[in-house]
Scaffold this motif. Structure first.
Motif, PDB file in Angstrom:
ATOM      1  N   LEU A   1      -6.171  -1.774   7.402  1.00 50.92           N
ATOM      2  CA  LEU A   1      -5.363  -0.606   7.075  1.00 50.92           C
ATOM      3  C   LEU A   1      -5.688   0.510   8.051  1.00 50.92           C
ATOM      4  O   LEU A   1      -6.847   0.704   8.428  1.00 50.92           O
ATOM      5  CB  LEU A   1      -5.647  -0.124   5.652  1.00 50.92           C
TER       6      LEU A   1
ATOM      7  N   TYR B   1       0.853  -1.194   0.000  1.00 50.18           N
ATOM      8  CA  TYR B   1       0.000   0.000   0.000  1.00 50.18           C
ATOM      9  C   TYR B   1       0.883   1.236   0.000  1.00 50.18           C
ATOM     10  O   TYR B   1       1.901   1.283   0.691  1.00 50.18           O
ATOM     11  CB  TYR B   1      -0.915   0.016   1.220  1.00 50.18           C
TER      12      TYR B   1
ATOM     13  N   SER C   1      -9.539  -4.112   3.631  1.00 50.85           N
ATOM     14  CA  SER C   1      -8.548  -3.779   2.595  1.00 50.85           C
ATOM     15  C   SER C   1      -8.813  -2.449   1.911  1.00 50.85           C
ATOM     16  O   SER C   1      -8.428  -2.246   0.757  1.00 50.85           O
ATOM     17  CB  SER C   1      -8.467  -4.905   1.548  1.00 50.85           C
TER      18      SER C   1
ATOM     19  N   CYS D   1      -0.445  -1.096   7.743  1.00 52.54           N
ATOM     20  CA  CYS D   1      -1.354  -2.235   7.686  1.00 52.54           C
ATOM     21  C   CYS D   1      -0.894  -3.337   8.634  1.00 52.54           C
ATOM     22  O   CYS D   1       0.255  -3.363   9.078  1.00 52.54           O
ATOM     23  CB  CYS D   1      -1.474  -2.783   6.262  1.00 52.54           C
TER      24      CYS D   1
ATOM     25  N   GLY E   1      -3.069   0.345  -3.840  1.00 53.43           N
ATOM     26  CA  GLY E   1      -2.743  -0.979  -3.338  1.00 53.43           C
ATOM     27  C   GLY E   1      -2.304  -1.906  -4.452  1.00 53.43           C
ATOM     28  O   GLY E   1      -2.701  -1.746  -5.609  1.00 53.43           O
TER      29      GLY E   1
ATOM     30  N   ILE F   1      -7.159   2.740  -4.173  1.00 56.54           N
ATOM     31  CA  ILE F   1      -8.072   2.239  -3.154  1.00 56.54           C
ATOM     32  C   ILE F   1      -9.335   3.109  -3.134  1.00 56.54           C
ATOM     33  O   ILE F   1      -9.297   4.304  -3.384  1.00 56.54           O
ATOM     34  CB  ILE F   1      -7.393   2.269  -1.765  1.00 56.54           C
TER      35      ILE F   1
END
Length: 211
Positions: A70, A26, A84, A63, A41, A52
């Protein structure tokens, strides 16, 4: 050796997070093209990237080891996503100039560090180090000094120990200042050029005297 990923070079990336196996990555940064902070991501170690599902002035992201939970900040608030990045409910973190965040393996215990809120009467004030033991539902300010530009927190694999650095120290003088936080209580480290180990059980934290 280093291999360049396909991440855009037109975005000013400010932080990176990775799953423990290095497959999920990320990135947070500022996209000058749209004038906004973004999080991207990758689920294939950086071969491809996707934005994202988020719309905020993102400045930092971290994360959990599985890459599913996250935690990110837009510089004033802290948000936790448990899917996610599909949704980003805000936490109850107070409004500060948040710089970065670290979390325990399960994402339950968080440590967030902030720079000063302002300058008054010849001194900086506000900010500090905060911890949460319930994924951001509640926060506790630690006893670490305020008015400093705290950065680079690291967390032990368990839920007890966190270390943060005051990045405004005089590196030319090889000075060092860090705060070790355990259960909301902080103590300062002021040694020079040493490796400090803070451990509880089998969950050590390491940090170096130079940053």
């Amino acid at each position: 050796t280093w291999t360049k990923t396909s991440a855009s070079t037109s975005i000013g990336w400010t932080s990176i997070a990775t799953s423990v196996d290095g497959v999920k990555l990320y990135l947070a940064g500022y996209d000058t093209g749209i004038g906004s902070g973004v999080i991207y991501g990758s689920s294939n170690s950086g071969a491809t990237w996707a934005k994202i599902n988020s719309d905020n002035q993102w400045a930092f992201v971290t994360c959990t080891p599985d890459g599913v939970t996250l935690i990110a900040t837009d510089g004033s608030g802290i948000y936790v996503s448990t899917n996610s990045g599909s949704t980003w409910p805000p936490t109850t973190a107070p409004n500060h100039q948040w710089n970065s965040i670290a979390c325990s393996t399960d994402g339950v215990r968080l440590v967030a560090v902030a720079g000063p809120d302002g300058f008054q009467n010849g001194a900086y004030y506000g900010g500090g180090i905060y911890v949460s033991g319930d994924s951001g539902a509640t926060w506790l300010q630690t006893g670490a000094p305020t008015g400093l530009v705290w950065s680079s927190p690291v967390s032990s694999a368990g839920r007890e120990d966190h270390i943060s650095i005051d990045k405004e120290q005089d590196l030319a003088a090889r000075d060092f200042r860090a705060a070790v936080t355990r259960r909301g209580h902080s103590r300062m480290l002021r040694e020079r050029d040493q490796l400090h180990r803070v451990a509880r059980g089998d969950h050590p934290c390491f940090i170096g005297g130079m940053v």
